[in-house]
Design an enzyme around this catalytic site. Sequence first.
Site, PDB file in Angstrom:
ATOM      1  N   GLN A   1       1.284   3.546   2.011  1.00 28.44           N
ATOM      2  CA  GLN A   1       1.964   3.781   3.285  1.00 28.44           C
ATOM      3  C   GLN A   1       2.540   2.487   3.864  1.00 28.44           C
ATOM      4  O   GLN A   1       2.619   2.319   5.088  1.00 28.44           O
ATOM      5  CB  GLN A   1       1.008   4.445   4.276  1.00 28.44           C
ATOM      6  CG  GLN A   1       0.736   5.913   3.993  1.00 28.44           C
ATOM      7  CD  GLN A   1       1.995   6.772   4.127  1.00 28.44           C
ATOM      8  OE1 GLN A   1       2.932   6.428   4.848  1.00 28.44           O
ATOM      9  NE2 GLN A   1       2.015   7.892   3.431  1.00 28.44           N
ATOM     10  N   SER A   2       2.976   1.593   2.999  1.00 26.15           N
ATOM     11  CA  SER A   2       3.495   0.302   3.435  1.00 26.15           C
ATOM     12  C   SER A   2       4.763   0.446   4.279  1.00 26.15           C
ATOM     13  O   SER A   2       5.753   1.039   3.846  1.00 26.15           O
ATOM     14  CB  SER A   2       3.798  -0.561   2.205  1.00 26.15           C
ATOM     15  OG  SER A   2       4.583  -1.676   2.551  1.00 26.15           O
ATOM     16  N   ASN A   3       4.719  -0.118   5.495  1.00 25.48           N
ATOM     17  CA  ASN A   3       5.925  -0.183   6.312  1.00 25.48           C
ATOM     18  C   ASN A   3       6.985  -1.056   5.654  1.00 25.48           C
ATOM     19  O   ASN A   3       8.180  -0.754   5.697  1.00 25.48           O
ATOM     20  CB  ASN A   3       5.586  -0.764   7.690  1.00 25.48           C
ATOM     21  CG  ASN A   3       4.671   0.121   8.498  1.00 25.48           C
ATOM     22  OD1 ASN A   3       4.840   1.333   8.534  1.00 25.48           O
ATOM     23  ND2 ASN A   3       3.697  -0.490   9.163  1.00 25.48           N
TER      24      ASN A   3
ATOM     25  N   ALA B   1       0.849  -1.194   0.000  1.00 31.18           N
ATOM     26  CA  ALA B   1       0.000   0.000   0.000  1.00 31.18           C
ATOM     27  C   ALA B   1       0.887   1.248   0.000  1.00 31.18           C
ATOM     28  O   ALA B   1       2.089   1.171   0.282  1.00 31.18           O
ATOM     29  CB  ALA B   1      -0.913  -0.014   1.211  1.00 31.18           C
TER      30      ALA B   1
END
Length: 339
Positions: free
Chosen positions: A89-91, A87
């Site tokens: 905002q993928s960590n 996504a």
Amino acid sequence: MAGARLGMSIVREMQPQQPLPRIDLANTPTPLQAFPRLREVWGGPHVWVKRDDLTGFGLSGNKVRKLEFHLAAAREAGADTVITCGAVQSNHCRATALACARLGFDVRLVLRTADGKPPPKAVANLFIGSLAGATIRYIAVDEWVDRDAIMAEEAEKLESAGQKVWVIPQGASDRLGMWGMSLGFRELIGQIPQVIGQDVAEIWHPGSSGGTTSGFGWGSDRAAFETPIVALCISEPAESLIARVTRIWSSGVEAFGGDMPQTPLEYIDRYLTGGYAQVTDELVEVQAEATRLTGLLFDPTYTGKAIYGLRMEIAKGRFGPDDHVIFWHTGGGFGALVG
């Protein structure tokens, strides 16, 4: 509730026939710490937190445990470029970009947004990934189902131009990622008798792409560890996470040998609050309260949703006052900055 038998030896560990290559990236072991103010305010059990938010490396959390094995395999394969997806905002994608910057890999990210276009402003994980030098391709929600094919297409283009590509699946959730997390779980097993000194009722963590959950289940089973593990589903119904974990375990059995794990895993999906990255006012308030009571950062997508689920279950009387519960903090503090 059933607890672990303290001091039990590792009796069923299944090692790969050849040791897996590994690059040392994480600061481990991460501490196991008590947070008594949660119990003072919420009631219920003693709450301990496995501080994988302290693995270092740009607050990469548990993601770096998986990347230690994936990037070592990439290096051994002679790759110069890494592709992965997530996504916007993928960590995991942010952690991959930072690790690749350190190791000298070119990194390409396939990121999901609602319309397949970049956000008006890059913030939090997206900003850091860009800062680390990642080249980004955005895809829409309806393209997400084809993410593996899209990454393969990107890899083919790059290899036709002379680059050598290593593709990491969503969340690094495959048998390599599982192996990294299974070693992390073994780390925790060794800490419980030393730090807590008695049985633990349950171990909680956020579950999504399956790498962490499958690693915990694998490590627990191979150690004959009996404490129940709870995966708090943060994006999709339990059936989806169970299917992912089962696929990863099958791949692990094929590669490493042994039988399918028989770990006492519970999948809870009643706190999805609408799905991935969807929150409610109540969830945000519980997350904020947890920070005020611990000084820890929780992101609303993963750890915030998991601590919310734990809070709700405590309120329902799931635990007794003498129980000890471990919450595995997977990191993701930058997600708290997304407005």
